[in-house]
Design an enzyme around this catalytic site. Sequence first.
Site, PDB file in Angstrom:
ATOM      1  N   GLU A 127     -14.896  -4.440 -96.794  1.00  0.00           N
ATOM      2  CA  GLU A 127     -14.890  -3.128 -96.166  1.00  0.00           C
ATOM      3  C   GLU A 127     -15.385  -2.054 -97.129  1.00  0.00           C
ATOM      4  OE1 GLU A 127     -10.840  -2.730 -94.862  1.00  0.00           O
ATOM      5  OE2 GLU A 127     -11.246  -3.738 -92.967  1.00  0.00           O
ATOM      6  N   CYS A 381      -6.249   4.981 -98.586  1.00  0.00           N
ATOM      7  CA  CYS A 381      -5.926   4.306 -99.840  1.00  0.00           C
ATOM      8  C   CYS A 381      -4.861   3.237 -99.631  1.00  0.00           C
ATOM      9  CB  CYS A 381      -5.447   5.332-100.854  1.00  0.00           C
ATOM     10  SG  CYS A 381      -5.081   4.628-102.469  1.00  0.00           S
TER      11      CYS A 381
END
Length: 409
Positions: A127, A381
């Site tokens: 990703e 994150c």
Amino acid sequence: MLSLTTSQSRRIKTKIKKGKSSGIDLTEQAKHRIGTMSFRSIFDAGEIRSEFENAGISCKFIPLIWKYAIQNPNGEWEEVPSLPSAAYILLRSKFKPLTSTLHSATDSSDGLTTKLLIKLKNGALVESVIMRYDTRLGKYAGKPRPGGLRSTLCISSQVGCKMGCKFCATGSMGFKNNLSSGEIVEQLVHASRFSPIRNIVFMGMGEPLNNYVAVVEAVRAMTGSPFQLSLKRITVSTVGIIHAINRLHGDLPGLNLAVSLHAPVQDIRCQIMPAARAFPLGKLMDSLQEYQRKSQQKILIEYIMLDGVNDEEQHAHQLGKLLEILQVVVNLIPFNPIGTLSQFKTSSQQNVSAFQKILRGTYNIRTTIRKEMGQDISGACGQLVVNQSDKRFAENQPLLPDIEDLHLR
């Protein structure tokens, strides 16, 4: 991925013949293996340079070939203008414009974040995340920046990760394999079709400094022609691989360094980051001090806020004392839930604010609180994990200053 040897190719072709004689259709599978495994990415800089030098072809043609590949991912090598005839033969036999494909692209509800799922030639998925920022919210020399939106690309360096950080979804995958330098650069090529990329952060899947050679080679490619990105706009994040940090400034002078610290003492670090046992905090601080002496640059300290684990006032004082020897920017990161995989909770806003106040007021350390982007597409994150069915939803986020504003000012 190394090319197949002659004997390996011969065995596969034999299987194809046997498959035909026995009525089993192995042709497509075997052809796919031969075709995908024997060709390298044209953006594997070391490979293309080595092949050109061995063939007596000038490496000055490589930027021209890269530019063509960026603009024509499905093009034919014969269409690249003005190459020596030997170059066309070599390109046809050993390289592809892109070895990865864009599997899917998912936009966040606010339109500021796009998560790219990229399929590698070995079938694995990684990703990358495009984050769009408003430059007018940052400041330069105390004055508002001119301009409007610009984009930062969060890049992956590995499939999975060896570090096993207990608060990170990627760590739950385990380690699968390193990306080649070409596969790293191809993430930038794919992303550039969605938005002009100004900044790069190696904060995606994997520990970049555990794939050191490929990451360095990829960064050098990104800062050369035709990409022409500035090293000052590229940030590599690490959990603290000391021997690699010691090499980094010599190999990439001007690169921004971010350290995923996440705890002010070794004991807590080891509890939440098992790999920290190999990198004692005292030795890590010595390494960072030496890196800063050589680079004369601020270091970004990433610190995830975990309720009852590392977010209390005593931890803020411990962190402040630890970092007094360095010029740093501390970025406090709200913990992003990762479903049933996590034993942690997000720190309260009150605790985060109190933590920031201590670092700023008592220790005069510049401290910011990260406002997360892409939570609704699992692109924030700690959320990067290949799980297409796992969707999370969050409120729209405002336009934010980007990593450049945090790191350099």
